[in-house]
Design an enzyme around this catalytic site. Sequence first.
Site, PDB file in Angstrom:
ATOM      1  N   ILE A   1       0.863  -1.180   0.000  1.00 25.65           N
ATOM      2  CA  ILE A   1       0.000   0.000   0.000  1.00 25.65           C
ATOM      3  C   ILE A   1       0.898   1.229   0.000  1.00 25.65           C
ATOM      4  O   ILE A   1       1.606   1.501   0.971  1.00 25.65           O
ATOM      5  CB  ILE A   1      -0.929   0.001   1.228  1.00 25.65           C
ATOM      6  CG1 ILE A   1      -1.763  -1.275   1.277  1.00 25.65           C
ATOM      7  CG2 ILE A   1      -1.827   1.240   1.206  1.00 25.65           C
ATOM      8  CD1 ILE A   1      -2.643  -1.496   0.069  1.00 25.65           C
TER       9      ILE A   1
ATOM     10  N   LYS B   1      -3.769   6.409   3.446  1.00 16.32           N
ATOM     11  CA  LYS B   1      -4.915   7.317   3.476  1.00 16.32           C
ATOM     12  C   LYS B   1      -5.730   7.228   2.184  1.00 16.32           C
ATOM     13  O   LYS B   1      -6.957   7.074   2.221  1.00 16.32           O
ATOM     14  CB  LYS B   1      -4.432   8.753   3.692  1.00 16.32           C
ATOM     15  CG  LYS B   1      -5.546   9.754   3.926  1.00 16.32           C
ATOM     16  CD  LYS B   1      -4.972  11.115   4.320  1.00 16.32           C
ATOM     17  CE  LYS B   1      -6.064  12.103   4.690  1.00 16.32           C
ATOM     18  NZ  LYS B   1      -5.513  13.407   5.121  1.00 16.32           N
TER      19      LYS B   1
ATOM     20  N   LYS C   1      -0.798  -4.088  -5.776  1.00 13.31           N
ATOM     21  CA  LYS C   1      -1.979  -4.595  -6.473  1.00 13.31           C
ATOM     22  C   LYS C   1      -3.023  -3.474  -6.437  1.00 13.31           C
ATOM     23  O   LYS C   1      -2.821  -2.456  -5.796  1.00 13.31           O
ATOM     24  CB  LYS C   1      -2.510  -5.863  -5.811  1.00 13.31           C
ATOM     25  CG  LYS C   1      -1.509  -7.016  -5.814  1.00 13.31           C
ATOM     26  CD  LYS C   1      -2.151  -8.361  -5.450  1.00 13.31           C
ATOM     27  CE  LYS C   1      -2.373  -8.508  -3.980  1.00 13.31           C
ATOM     28  NZ  LYS C   1      -2.789  -9.905  -3.617  1.00 13.31           N
ATOM     29  N   GLY C   2      -4.139  -3.661  -7.115  1.00 12.37           N
ATOM     30  CA  GLY C   2      -5.125  -2.594  -7.193  1.00 12.37           C
ATOM     31  C   GLY C   2      -6.007  -2.512  -5.956  1.00 12.37           C
ATOM     32  O   GLY C   2      -6.276  -3.512  -5.292  1.00 12.37           O
TER      33      GLY C   2
ATOM     34  N   GLU D   1     -11.252  -1.222  -6.960  1.00 18.67           N
ATOM     35  CA  GLU D   1     -12.539  -1.899  -7.146  1.00 18.67           C
ATOM     36  C   GLU D   1     -12.831  -2.980  -6.112  1.00 18.67           C
ATOM     37  O   GLU D   1     -13.987  -3.361  -5.923  1.00 18.67           O
ATOM     38  CB  GLU D   1     -12.589  -2.484  -8.565  1.00 18.67           C
ATOM     39  CG  GLU D   1     -12.710  -1.377  -9.588  1.00 18.67           C
ATOM     40  CD  GLU D   1     -12.255  -1.770 -10.989  1.00 18.67           C
ATOM     41  OE1 GLU D   1     -13.098  -1.750 -11.891  1.00 18.67           O
ATOM     42  OE2 GLU D   1     -11.073  -2.079 -11.174  1.00 18.67           O
TER      43      GLU D   1
END
Length: 734
Positions: A626, A630, A697-698, A701
């Site tokens: 990450i 935030k 990673k994303g 979604e």
Amino acid sequence: MTIVEQIDLVGEGVDRVDGPLKVTGAAHYPNDFSFPDLAHAALVRSTVAAGRISRLDTSAAQASPGVLAVITHQNAPSLGRAPDNILSAPPPPLQGDRILHYGQYVAVVVAGTAEEATAAARRVEAEYEATEPVLDFHDPRAEVLTDPFELDSSRGDAGTALASAEVTFEATYTTVDNTNNPLGLFTTVAAWDGEALTVHDATQWPVLLRTALARVFDIPESGVRVLVPFVGGGFGAGLRVWPHVMLAALAARTVGRPVKLVLTRPEMFTGVGHRTATEQRLKIGAGRDGRLVAIDHESTSTLQMEGDNFEPCASGTAYAYACPNVSTRDRQVRLNVTWCNSMRAPGEAQGNFALESAMDELSYELGIDPLDLRLRNYAESHPQLGLPWSSKALRECYEVGAERFGWSRRLPEPRSMRDGDWLIGYGLAGVSFFWFQKPCEATATLRRDGTALVRSAVTDIGTGTYTVMAQLSAELLGLDLPRVTFELGDTDLPPGAVAGGSGLTASLGSAIHAACRNLVQEFLDIVRDDPTSPLAGCAVDEVSIGRGRIHRTGSPERGEAYTDILVAHGLTELSAYGASTPADSRELGLAPAGPFGAKFVEVRVDPDLGLLRVARVVSVIDAGRILNEKTATSQIIGGTVGGIGMAMFEETVTDPGSGRIANATFGDYLIPVNADIPDMQVSFVGRPDRFNPVGVKGVGEIGLVGMGAAIANAVHHATGRRIRSLPITIDKLF
């Protein structure tokens, strides 16, 4: 390729670098741009869903005050077809008299002011030779596409295993059309200078739009510039090259003046796509011990009359659980509906609702706790590929989520938990989102004043790309964050990837990683043969960076500042280029993993009034490294809100006779408001992903996936009523 291993999982939660611009109104969205002598365009849309235009009278519109042109299929020039990419582009507008959906553009009016254009557009008279539209899943006239994505899968023998399973379960689940509805109305401002075209647009893929417009107007790509520094929300609506963008450019070329075209809210419902409706049939076989022996998942989704829409709903089931016999199949049915398109968590949102609802139902059939059932069938490696995941911490998501939510307090029987008159229900869902990454390019420049500029032709749709890429660049170059500027939103910059599919951070981050590494190499090349430099002869793998300096690893005193190297060699700046291409799973021996997570939900239901309230949501997410806690947390919260909307409110209602969207306003299309959103907790677990050098990673979604199932499962626990169709409305609770 360098794989990130020993780095912190969660990066510093710094404020958005573009925040001050947004809160002061200095951030320029497409609607904020203008040109001298700007004209305005308004659209005329069809009032039938199928047939042909039999008469089109534009004389009254042409005679209206301020009108510069009225363009229809009768006088429009031939336009080229935009190239297909992951998503096919709609056909160029005004190229014939055929009508394929209600609200299709049949004319564009250009005038000196927006008011004049809108008034004149109302004076265009259109008559149609209408035919009966195909609007229903089960209409025998509808064309059915089987395995449209070539992702149908089969391992083992699901049919035989189901027939012999100790316990079997079968059900059908349905979801309805949803419409993306970003807050910012999509706007295109187009201006020609000879054969050169400049466009400001709300696109999520500037480079694709440049290529498409070059094809449509038969001009070189070098003659098209797309500018999109800010987008007022997209959620997938900005992924395609929409007809209104082509019309704005066509109108500008026709009248010889810059033209602005702003879609109205009703036009947003018919002009920029929507999430598909689905009907999904699931069969599950298991032993009495809860071990899955077979899953059969067939999904049917809607599709417009022409073109495609990549939205596999069943394919995720193939790798969701450790099950020896699995069959997944997707079908699409062509209807006279507006263009189907990606909406946040396409395919996974619908497919997860069916699978995770079915798993919950099976847990009651077996008398096994829903969480325990999922853990008993946890897939340690990729079930379909037989390879270890590049990263997966879903088990940890379940464990951490259960503890923070208080899952152990759940009483197993439905209707067994109350708070006064309210029925209390606990529900959960395991979630995942597919891996996605596209090629991307970037440049990095270091100046003599010690500042850096990193650039790529991507866009920031509100996810925090400006911020996290500045953070990443600062880390890779060893600079303080205020000394780094990340520039995007201009196709004159190095070609960038799409801001969609939760793949931009990995695609762009990998390109920036390469550019910054190459930039350090450029500095080392300059001093390689300099006997006075402590870095002479060093390779890039032999140095470390920090505080604006390069130094030999393990010897911080043996180094030089970037600025000193530039000054010593008479340079004002130094630049390097970097590119990323998605890794090959066979070369790495890893199955590429998208994000995983677990959703825990508490609902409250008033059994007398049919009121449903979401009281708490705990989301635990494995999204690799990450970069900014935030902004990542904000993404999960935003996705969760969208999931609540899908589960309880949102439905794009199409009139079954005419094909007209009956609720194409914010007054009629229900979305969650602040009062509908509960307390939310978000946590991140796991480790950096091994499939890209940054370890990310994303997160865009994964926050939405699972909310439909978790809420429906909680409703069943609260009430004993099983809801198999979304949205869950009052009438379904009585």
